[in-house]
Design an enzyme around this catalytic site. Sequence first.
Site, PDB file in Angstrom:
ATOM      1  CB  THR A 226      10.623   1.809  -0.226  1.00  0.00           C
ATOM      2  OG1 THR A 226      10.918   1.280   1.069  1.00  0.00           O
ATOM      3  CG2 THR A 226       9.126   1.792  -0.455  1.00  0.00           C
ATOM      4  CD  GLU A 230       6.162  -1.018  -3.699  1.00  0.00           C
ATOM      5  OE1 GLU A 230       5.396  -1.460  -4.583  1.00  0.00           O
ATOM      6  OE2 GLU A 230       6.329  -1.583  -2.590  1.00  0.00           O
ATOM      7  CG  HIS A 239       6.631  -9.591  -3.771  1.00  0.00           C
ATOM      8  ND1 HIS A 239       5.319  -9.453  -3.405  1.00  0.00           N
ATOM      9  CD2 HIS A 239       7.216  -8.379  -3.554  1.00  0.00           C
ATOM     10  CE1 HIS A 239       5.103  -8.213  -2.993  1.00  0.00           C
ATOM     11  NE2 HIS A 239       6.233  -7.541  -3.072  1.00  0.00           N
ATOM     12  CG  ASP A 255      10.463 -14.959  -9.393  1.00  0.00           C
ATOM     13  OD1 ASP A 255      10.559 -16.017 -10.050  1.00  0.00           O
ATOM     14  OD2 ASP A 255      11.459 -14.335  -8.975  1.00  0.00           O
ATOM     15  CB  ALA A 264       9.186 -21.106   1.628  1.00  0.00           C
ATOM     16  CG  ASP A 291      16.130   0.332   2.013  1.00  0.00           C
ATOM     17  OD1 ASP A 291      15.256  -0.535   1.798  1.00  0.00           O
ATOM     18  OD2 ASP A 291      15.899   1.555   1.987  1.00  0.00           O
TER      19      ASP A 291
HETATM   20 ZN   LIG Z   1       6.382  -5.595  -3.293  1.00  0.00          ZN
END
Ligand SMILES: [Zn+2]
Length: 459
Positions: A226, A230, A239, A255, A264, A291
Amino acid sequence: MRSLLTLFLTGLCAATALAQQAPPTSRTSGSLTTPFLASRGLVRCGTPEMVSGGWNFNPPSDCSYNSTNPTAAYEPDEIWEITVVFHILRDSNGSGNVTDARCHSQIDILNEDFQAMAGTLGAPGYDTMVQFKLATLDPSGNATTGINRHLNSTWHNDGGGYYNSLAWDPHNYLNIYCNEASGALGYVPYLPQNGSPGSNSDRVVAYWAAVGRNAPIGPPYNQGRTVTHEVGHYLGLHHTFNGGCGSGNCYTSGDRICDTNPEANPNFSCGNSSSCGNSDPISNYMDYTDDVCMNRYTLEQTRRIRCTLQHYRPNLAEPIGGGGLGTSYCQSNLNSRGLMATLTVAGSATVSDNDLTFTVDDAALNQFGYLLMSVNQGNVNNFGGSMGVLCLGSPMIRFSSNVLNTGSAGTVDFSPNLNNLPQGTVFAPGDTWNFQLWYRDVVLNPTSNTTDGISISFQ
Ligand SMILES: [Zn+2]
């Protein structure tokens, strides 16, 4: 235990976070959440996509909000180190703790992922040569652990403008706040191209239970990715499913990166998936997958990250050299000079370039030695009567035709001919090899010592 009020607020914030995401241009299937997340009132990521109007659009560059020009000028050639401060914002009842050990492991994971360290989950990625360390000095120059702790229910619930009270100068520190993260696993308030980098609100927010290795949230979000994701946003990445399949030029739509396949929709598991006429980039840190199946930033994402640091966060990262290739591992022992010899490599990891130079520093003086290599790593202290540590496993290959000498400075430069390696060895793109120098030393009697090991993934 999260209170009902928290759940209520979380639901509101989650809805807001979702509403701020630009919908993919083509949504054929899939969902924007999973039962795991939905049952906990969480969304995967609360980072908003561009909000039209009202936000500051920072100056154009090769990595603006809307386009990327990933030229070789942004190829990593030295390590840039970012100093991190954690702010652990616990509920007044004490819930929401993140231990020091988890903070330390999160720093390790960032380095494994951003530097594609051999032997870790992040090894398949491209080495961004961006490094993270916990702050050792606070903004006033006082010693610190780099981890600050507060008991405040409002802040724990991501409210109250905590960052205005707590931020360490965001021009110079990456501020990571661990709290309820407004119902997301994590978020940044804006990409630096689309917000106010350096202002108090400039930050990474992470759900406290998803921080660090083996985090208490449990699988599939318990391996610290995570924060890797970030921090990718914090360093300017969209993304991979941004804008869905995009519209033509992959540097100005989707992106804004061409070496990540367009997709998509976000993917939420490790299963292979395809859309937009390609396989989806499910192993990319900027997708929404589990993860354990995320393992890479790409070359072009790397260049966009380095460009973002240059143009939008010019005071954040400190160049610390290490312009070489490869990843060091396995320290050796002190030699007769009281020094630990080191091995570094410069040149190109592309085999066909035939351009590798190994450099040894701090070895014993005027002694001979050999470079050793193996596809396997090892760690054997005082092997065969040596003072050193053998960092290679079997089978081991010695550059026996190239006897090296450390000279009066205790240094060696060695450029092997990659077209004529010992024992007919051939490096192939995709191979990872490990290297180490063995050298003679004398402490009363003849003995030997070694450098540390260095691992190179060839292209
Ligand atoms: Zn994000």
